[in-house]
Design a protein around this motif. Structure first.
Motif, short mmCIF file in Angstrom:
data_model
loop_
_atom_site.label_atom_id
_atom_site.label_comp_id
_atom_site.label_asym_id
_atom_site.label_seq_id
_atom_site.Cartn_x
_atom_site.Cartn_y
_atom_site.Cartn_z
N UNK A 1 0.83 -1.21 0.00
CA UNK A 1 0.00 0.00 0.00
C UNK A 1 0.86 1.25 0.00
N UNK A 2 0.26 2.31 -0.54
CA UNK A 2 0.90 3.62 -0.58
C UNK A 2 0.04 4.56 0.28
N UNK A 3 0.71 5.38 1.10
CA UNK A 3 -0.01 6.38 1.89
C UNK A 3 -0.02 7.71 1.14
N UNK A 4 -1.14 8.42 1.26
CA UNK A 4 -1.25 9.76 0.69
C UNK A 4 -1.67 10.70 1.82
N UNK A 5 -0.89 11.75 2.01
CA UNK A 5 -1.15 12.68 3.11
C UNK A 5 -2.30 13.62 2.74
N UNK A 6 -3.30 13.70 3.62
CA UNK A 6 -4.40 14.66 3.44
C UNK A 6 -4.13 15.93 4.23
N UNK A 7 -3.53 15.76 5.41
CA UNK A 7 -3.30 16.90 6.29
C UNK A 7 -2.11 16.60 7.18
N UNK B 1 -5.04 5.37 2.29
CA UNK B 1 -4.24 4.29 1.69
C UNK B 1 -4.70 4.01 0.27
N UNK B 2 -3.73 3.79 -0.61
CA UNK B 2 -4.00 3.38 -2.00
C UNK B 2 -3.19 2.12 -2.25
N UNK B 3 -3.85 1.03 -2.65
CA UNK B 3 -3.14 -0.23 -2.85
C UNK B 3 -2.28 -0.19 -4.11
#
Length: 395
Positions: A229-235, A283-285
């Protein structure tokens, strides 16, 4: 079990022969017949040889029976193992005959079609195709009979009492010795979400954070990393670091809003992500990214920003003068997390002296001294929450 019974019956018969032979031999020894007594020893000897031969055959049969039993047990164990893999597979699997009638179905397939596995058996797959598309499905089914390779296509499925969804289908055809199609093995995936994402990306209005569960981490918390998985920061802001040979922390990235991070983006064996502030991430797989070229294309510029930032940090750590390292780091932070205020540009995230020291490859004491000097020179100041403010044109 049948082989065991045959061998046991054979063994009993041989024992009876041996017993009768022993009795005859005993009787002949006590009272040998008068007509041709010289023939009896020869006959008994031949019978003894025959008995020994039978005993050897019996042992061989027993050994073969044990080997067959072991092979049968191993095959049964293997069959159970593959049956469990089939049943518990996360994707939907079906086995049909050449006409598309379902012979086997796992739990995932039953869930997709909203029918219990036992009730799926015997039903034609075509009944789960929307009425207006069944003719196309039958034509494709006929084409499958001639396929010698795995065949993929997209169709729509309608579960019992459920909403129609887009399905990605992968089919493999099994043929008999005459080349005639016998069975079809189907892998079924619900790709509704992927289709929706691709359509939104084509319109350039897709928010990567939309419809994804948000996870929050407090300042100082370690964020778990998963290679799938890849993490993407929202805040907030996430600090990425590794360890040097002398066990000192080395800053390798500062990840802000709309920037990705994850262990799949690095080759470092030691890699840690820590929330520098209150952080919200989604999370984005990796499999979703691989299956969607549009999603990968959207993420590429964001990953490129991360690459540029890492190269900048590498260049900063390689500068000889300590003052240059710190000033260039502050300029990078101004670009990454700076926000305009009346006094200049305020770093929206409060980094500790140790964080700055790790990025500059110096001690915390040295960073404290250098910051004090910059403050005395009027190049920086601090707000009430100890956030650094960079004076315009001073650095």
């Amino acid at each position: 079990m049948k082989n065991d019974i045959n061998v046991n019956l054979f063994a009993q018969q041989i024992q009876q022969i041996n017993w009768r032979l022993a009795e005859l031999y005993k009787g002949a020894t006590i009272a040998p017949p008068k007509p041709q007594p010289e023939l009896l020893p020869v006959a008994f000897k031949e019978l003894g040889i025959a008995s020994e031969t039978l005993q050897v055959a019996l042992e061989e049969l027993r050994q073969q029976n044990e080997e067959l039993a072991a092979a049968r047990e191993a095959l049964e164990t293997e069959r159970h193992r593959y049956q469990e893999l089939f049943e518990l597979a996360p994707q939907g699997y079906l086995v049909t005959d050449a006409e598309g009638t379902i012979r086997e179905a796992n739990r995932a397939a039953a869930k997709l079609l909203n029918v219990s596995p036992e009730f799926l058996v015997g039903k034609p797959l075509v009944i789960f195709i929307p009425q207006e598309e069944r003719r196309i499905f039958r034509n494709e089914l006929t084409r499958l009979h001639e396929q010698q390779r795995v065949y993929e296509w997209t169709l729509r499925l309608q579960p019992r009492k459920g909403e129609i969804f887009d399905a990605g289908i992968t089919v493999a055809t099994s043929h008999n010795g005459d080349g005639k199609a016998v069975t079809l093995r189907w892998l079924i995936r619900d790709i509704t979400e992927r289709k929706r994402v691709e359509k939104a990306l084509e319109k350039n209005n897709y928010d990567l954070k939309q419809d994804r569960p948000v996870q929050a981490y407090s300042k100082g918390e370690i964020i778990p990393l998963d290679p799938q998985n890849l993490w993407l920061v929202c805040r907030g802001l996430v600090k990425l670091s590794t360890m040097s040979d002398n066990c000192e922390e080395v800053l390798v990235g500062l990840v802000g809003p709309s920037m990705p991070f994850g262990s799949c983006l690095t080759a470092l064996s030691t890699y840690q992500a820590i929330a520098v502030s209150e952080v919200q991430i989604v999370s984005i797989s990796v499999s979703e990214i691989a299956a969607s070229p549009h999603l990968a294309q959207t993420l590429l510029p964001k990953i490129n920003l991360r690459l540029r930032q890492t190269e900048s940090l590498l260049a900063i750590s390689g500068q000889r003068r300590l003052q240059d390292r710190l000033q260039n780091l502050l300029l990078l932070l101004k670009q990454e997390v700076g926000e305009p205020v009346a006094q200049g540009t305020r770093l929206s995230v409060r980094l500790t002296h140790q964080d700055l020291a790790n990025a500059c490859c110096v001690t915390r004491v040295t960073i404290t001294r250098l910051l004090g000097k910059l403050q005395q020179e009027g190049k920086i100041s601090f707000d009430s929450k100890y956030h650094i403010i960079l004076k315009e044109g001073s650095i």
